[in-house]
Design an enzyme around this catalytic site. Structure first.
Site, PDB file in Angstrom:
ATOM      1  N   ARG A 142       0.872  -1.182   0.000  1.00  0.00           N
ATOM      2  CA  ARG A 142       0.000   0.000   0.000  1.00  0.00           C
ATOM      3  C   ARG A 142       0.904   1.226   0.000  1.00  0.00           C
ATOM      4  O   ARG A 142       1.921   1.253   0.716  1.00  0.00           O
ATOM      5  CB  ARG A 142      -0.890   0.025   1.238  1.00  0.00           C
ATOM      6  CG  ARG A 142      -2.050  -0.958   1.201  1.00  0.00           C
ATOM      7  CD  ARG A 142      -3.128  -0.548   0.176  1.00  0.00           C
ATOM      8  NE  ARG A 142      -4.261  -1.436   0.201  1.00  0.00           N
ATOM      9  CZ  ARG A 142      -4.419  -2.498  -0.587  1.00  0.00           C
ATOM     10  NH1 ARG A 142      -3.494  -2.815  -1.479  1.00  0.00           N
ATOM     11  NH2 ARG A 142      -5.515  -3.233  -0.509  1.00  0.00           N
ATOM     12  N   GLU A 173      -3.224   7.722  -4.475  1.00  0.00           N
ATOM     13  CA  GLU A 173      -3.595   7.066  -5.736  1.00  0.00           C
ATOM     14  C   GLU A 173      -4.899   7.679  -6.197  1.00  0.00           C
ATOM     15  O   GLU A 173      -5.803   7.831  -5.368  1.00  0.00           O
ATOM     16  CB  GLU A 173      -3.782   5.558  -5.536  1.00  0.00           C
ATOM     17  CG  GLU A 173      -2.483   4.837  -5.336  1.00  0.00           C
ATOM     18  CD  GLU A 173      -2.639   3.336  -5.107  1.00  0.00           C
ATOM     19  OE1 GLU A 173      -3.766   2.812  -5.286  1.00  0.00           O
ATOM     20  OE2 GLU A 173      -1.654   2.694  -4.743  1.00  0.00           O
ATOM     21  N   HIS A 191      -1.151   0.319  -9.593  1.00  0.00           N
ATOM     22  CA  HIS A 191      -1.838  -0.642  -8.705  1.00  0.00           C
ATOM     23  C   HIS A 191      -2.432  -1.805  -9.523  1.00  0.00           C
ATOM     24  O   HIS A 191      -3.644  -2.009  -9.530  1.00  0.00           O
ATOM     25  CB  HIS A 191      -2.927   0.070  -7.892  1.00  0.00           C
ATOM     26  CG  HIS A 191      -3.278  -0.650  -6.621  1.00  0.00           C
ATOM     27  ND1 HIS A 191      -3.555  -0.016  -5.449  1.00  0.00           N
ATOM     28  CD2 HIS A 191      -3.403  -1.985  -6.350  1.00  0.00           C
ATOM     29  CE1 HIS A 191      -3.840  -0.900  -4.500  1.00  0.00           C
ATOM     30  NE2 HIS A 191      -3.752  -2.118  -5.039  1.00  0.00           N
TER      31      HIS A 191
HETATM   32  C1  DGY Z   1      -5.590  -6.170  -2.826  1.00  0.00           C
HETATM   33  O1  DGY Z   1      -6.090  -7.267  -3.073  1.00  0.00           O
HETATM   34  O2  DGY Z   1      -5.528  -5.736  -1.692  1.00  0.00           O
HETATM   35  C2  DGY Z   1      -5.065  -5.385  -3.972  1.00  0.00           C
HETATM   36  O3  DGY Z   1      -4.366  -4.285  -3.568  1.00  0.00           O
HETATM   37  C3  DGY Z   1      -6.169  -5.017  -4.925  1.00  0.00           C
HETATM   38  O4  DGY Z   1      -6.293  -6.077  -5.776  1.00  0.00           O
END
Ligand code: DGY
Length: 359
Positions: A266, A295, A314
């Site tokens: 993240r 983002e 992402h």
């Molecule tokens: C997740 O699964 O947490 C990803 O960041 C989004 O697919």
């Protein structure tokens, strides 16, 4: 019956009902669900076998007040990382029996509050681990071998000399040390990829995983040691209050000047201002990011002025197969919750214990 909401502004003339049989829908007592974005049809079909469903049709997520309004009166919601599932939403949705998140990460969901209310929260671990590790490793390699930078150079028409022995020198990946922060399923897949490149694997994790160490050639170290000894540091931790800015100036300064940071977890796990300075001033060599803070990354973000960073929008789990598997797992979790069964993947299984205790 699936109901697509055509326009978020006015519910009365914006909703149109959609019935594949072409018949006027019957009023019935099937559970109601809200699916906050279009997902794969097969998954919607599965949910449609047990529930009345509203699907948000826009690319943009519903605004928080619309999300609250659409969720109120439903028995289940199928969400993704852009939907805030907070106390206000839970207060507005007293019938909610299940929250099914189309992601492994749950930083947008107040899981503790859902647990207090006895609502199981499903997520989709496992089915996206390999795809996400593939992208993390691709970013690692791109940053090390300067693929993004050299590709931009080719497209700008600057490739005028076929070859020079001292041009485009990057950093080897094989036989180096890979430091993995967070040894969940994605971290483990990253380790497997590193082993395939004859790398030495260090890891640091909230929970030590001795059962994995011999089989996968992992060495557990503390974070300062990992940062100081690794040629590549790859982040695979969830975003929590403890991991926000987990990698900041102090941590970046501990890394080797030849080291590369990879973040496919993240964005806010890394202090992006400190990262910018580290890349600009050469505290570290480069970075590969699948996630940023914020983002989407605004076009005037200083990181985009740097050549030694590769940024993907992402896309860790964004392969047809993996997203398909995620959609189906999220749909199965939703259906199980509606039917009062245990979810296949549940982030707060303690709700079942609470139920047993209250019976
Ligand atoms: C997740 O699964 O947490 C990803 O960041 C989004 O697919």
């Amino acid at each position: 019956m699936i109901r697509f909401i055509k326009d978020s502004k006015s519910k009365s003339d914006a909703e149109h009902t959609f019935n594949r049989t072409g018949k006027v829908p019957e009023v019935n007592d099937r559970p109601r669900v809200f699916v906050t974005r279009q997902i794969m049809q097969e998954a919607l079909d599965l949910v449609g076998t047990v529930a009345e469903m509203e699907v948000w049709p826009d690319e943009e997520p519903p605004a928080p007040e619309i999300l609250r309004e659409r969720s109120s009166g439903t028995d289940g919601i199928l969400t993704n990382i852009m939907d805030r599932v907070d106390v206000a939403l839970l207060d507005a949705s007293p019938r909610l029996k299940v929250i099914s998140q189309l992601a492994v990460g749950l930083d947008n969901v107040d899981v503790a509050e859902a647990t207090r209310r006895g609502i199981p929260v499903g997520n989709t671990p496992g089915v996206l681990a390999k795809a996400t590790a593939d992208v993390a490793f691709a970013l690692l390699m791109s940053a090390a071998r300067r693929i993004g930078e050299s590709e931009r150079w080719v497209r700008r028409g600057e490739w005028t000399l076929a070859f020079h022995p001292l041009r485009w020198l990057g950093i080897d990946v094989h036989d180096k040390t890979l430091g993995i922060v967070g040894m969940g399923q994605i971290g483990l897949e990253m380790a497997r990829r590193g082993r395939g490149f004859d790398m030495r694997i260090l890891y640091h994790s909230r929970t030590r995983r001795p059962e994995l160490e011999a089989e996968h050639g992992l060495t557990y170290v503390d974070l300062p040691t990992l940062l100081a000894e690794s040629d590549f540091v790859s982040l695979h931790v969830p975003l929590t209050e403890e991991t926000r800015h987990y990698i900041g100036e102090k941590e970046l300064r501990r890394m080797k000047p030849t080291a590369i940071l990879v973040n496919a977890a993240r964005g806010p796990v890394v202090d992006s201002r400190a990262l910018y300075t580290a890349l600009k001033e050469g505290w570290i060599y480069a970075a590969g990011l699948d996630v940023t803070d914020p983002e989407p990354l605004p076009i005037d973000d200083p990181l985009l002025t740097l050549e030694n960073v590769v940024i993907a929008p992402h896309v860790g789990s964004a392969s047809l197969d993996s997203r398909g598997a995620m959609c189906m797992l999220a749909a199965r979790n939703l259906v199980a919750g509606l039917q009062g069964r245990e979810l296949e993947r549940c982030a707060n299984p303690e709700v079942y214990q609470m139920r047993d205790n209250s019976n």
